[in-house]
Design an enzyme around this catalytic site. Structure first.
Site, PDB file in Angstrom:
ATOM      1  N   CYS A 187      41.693   5.589 -21.483  1.00  0.00           N
ATOM      2  CA  CYS A 187      42.574   4.536 -20.980  1.00  0.00           C
ATOM      3  C   CYS A 187      43.736   4.205 -21.910  1.00  0.00           C
ATOM      4  CB  CYS A 187      41.770   3.270 -20.713  1.00  0.00           C
ATOM      5  SG  CYS A 187      40.357   3.549 -19.636  1.00  0.00           S
ATOM      6  N   CYS A 216      40.931  -1.209 -24.685  1.00  0.00           N
ATOM      7  CA  CYS A 216      39.714  -0.443 -24.953  1.00  0.00           C
ATOM      8  C   CYS A 216      39.844   0.910 -24.259  1.00  0.00           C
ATOM      9  CB  CYS A 216      38.489  -1.182 -24.425  1.00  0.00           C
ATOM     10  SG  CYS A 216      38.556  -1.489 -22.638  1.00  0.00           S
TER      11      CYS A 216
END
Length: 422
Positions: A87, A405
């Site tokens: 991500c 994250c």
């Protein structure tokens, strides 16, 4: 605070996320790159390097940075390579671009990322793939050879394989990790639903106010994010069933980010080159960090560790930060990190006593976030930088903090400074 790293300047960026674009990732990437070049009136021939991120790769365009740029009007002598870091792929692209500029290997870099979930590569199962590889040789033996290929195949082997969402090392999907993390830090289902509702309402208000118009490239006639649910209510969110840990889990489809299609791109330069070409930068990339956590227990806690690193490096406190943009993978993940950062005990146990403190909610994701805008894996980092830079330009503060994250227990944070305040 005092800071020794040379300054890097970030210019206007373009981004967008749509629910179903039905375009290949490389086509979405081209739209972001062409949109960026058009908006900034930048000659692609002046770009020294292209860095582009993606996670679920299409085999035909494994180096999507090269394929997208050369098909977007960039000259064939402009090199580029593709980055994948879950991500935070786009984040890794712009910080790698920064390193190229600071090391003198480039003056102008384009960085970004894309993802498409509406057309993911779906494979045959491994047993079928192995037999297809042997097929040309088997065909030489005629029907008997081809029939031999089917020996040992089971019905389940004929089912296609979609890309795996579970982490390879832990075998666990991120939603399970978010559910367990929320329980660990005492984040309730109501807390998560309320945060998700806030994200959608903020995004709807920002869209209505036209605050995203400058950031989005028209795609298939779409000029606004189409995952925003401005009319959502707590009652609707609370009616949804747990999506991962059933029946008592707290993560639902309503408080988890949607997997959307999208692409982003940004233009980065050193100051001398930017001013020489007549550009006024929006922000300066001042500090960045990547951290790694235990993927079994701390998979989504990377932002806390990374934020501590960049604040310490810049000798800043949360009070110095005017803009905060945190990737909203899950409402529970964001809220758990906020609890960890506020906890003095967590600081003593895990951050060498560096107490980050409470992050003011009125500075966090005020225009919405991944919960409402969607989460195209490879592109989200570009959106975070775009929005943070534009919020500072509109007068929200001198410094912006960005954090995210990523699968595998990786975390990222960086600090931007509004150009002109230094």
């Amino acid at each position: 605070g005092q800071y020794s790293r040379p300054r890097l300047f970030v210019l206007p960026t373009m981004s967008g996320a749509v629910r179903k674009a039905v375009l290949l990732g490389v086509e979405l990437a081209q739209k972001s790159l062409k949109g960026l070049m058009t908006k900034t009136a930048m000659d692609p021939a002046l770009v020294d390097y292209v860095l582009y991120g993606t996670v679920i790769q299409e085999p035909k365009t494994s180096n999507i940075a090269r394929e997208a740029s050369i098909n977007s009007g960039f000259p064939s002598n402009v090199p580029g390579h593709t980055v994948t870091q879950a991500c935070i792929s786009a984040n890794q692209c712009f910080t790698t671009g920064a390193e190229k500029i600071l090391s003198g290997q480039a003056d102008v870099v384009v960085a970004g990322g894309c993802e498409t979930f509406s057309d993911v590569p779906i494979r045959f199962s491994r047993p079928v793939r192995q037999r297809l590889i042997k097929a040309p040789k088997a065909m030489k033996k005629g029907a008997a050879g081809l029939l031999g290929l089917t020996k040992g195949l089971k019905m389940k082997d004929l089912a296609p394989e979609a890309p795996a969402i579970a982490n390879y090392t832990t075998g666990e999907v991120m939603g399970h990790s978010a559910d367990r993390l929320s329980a660990r830090f005492g984040v309730s289902r109501a807390d998560q639903d309320a945060f998700s509702l806030r994200s959608h309402h903020n995004a709807a208000a920002a869209t209505e106010a036209g605050l995203y118009e400058d950031e989005i490239v028209r795609t298939n006639g779409i000029t606004s994010e189409n995952n925003i649910k401005g009319g959502s209510t707590m009652e609707k969110l609370q009616s949804l069933k747990p999506a991962f840990i059933k029946p008592h889990g707290t993560v639902t489809a309503g408080n988890a980010s949607a997997l959307t299609d999208g692409a982003s791109a940004m233009l980065m330069m050193n100051e001398a080159r930017a001013l020489e070409l007549g550009y006024t930068p929006k922000s300066i990339l001042r500090s960045w960090a990547y951290v790694a956590c235990d993927p079994f227990e701390d998979l989504l806690l990377g932002p806390t560790y990374a934020i501590a690193k960049v604040l310490k490096e810049m000798n800043l406190s949360i009070a110095d930060i005017g803009v905060i943009e945190i990737h909203e993978a899950f409402a529970g993940q964001v809220l758990s990190n906020l609890v960890a950062m506020e906890s003095k005990k967590f600081a003593d146990d895990h951050l060498d006593g560096f107490h980050i403190g409470e992050l003011p909610m009125d500075k966090i994701n005020t225009l919405g976030g991944s919960l409402s805008l969607g989460h195209p894996f490879g592109a989200t980092g570009g959106r975070l930088v775009t929005t943070a830079s534009n919020r500072m330009v509109r007068g929200e503060g001198k410094y912006a903090l960005i954090a995210a994250c990523a699968d595998g227990g990786i975390g990222h944070a960086c600090i931007l400074e509004r150009y002109g305040d230094n």
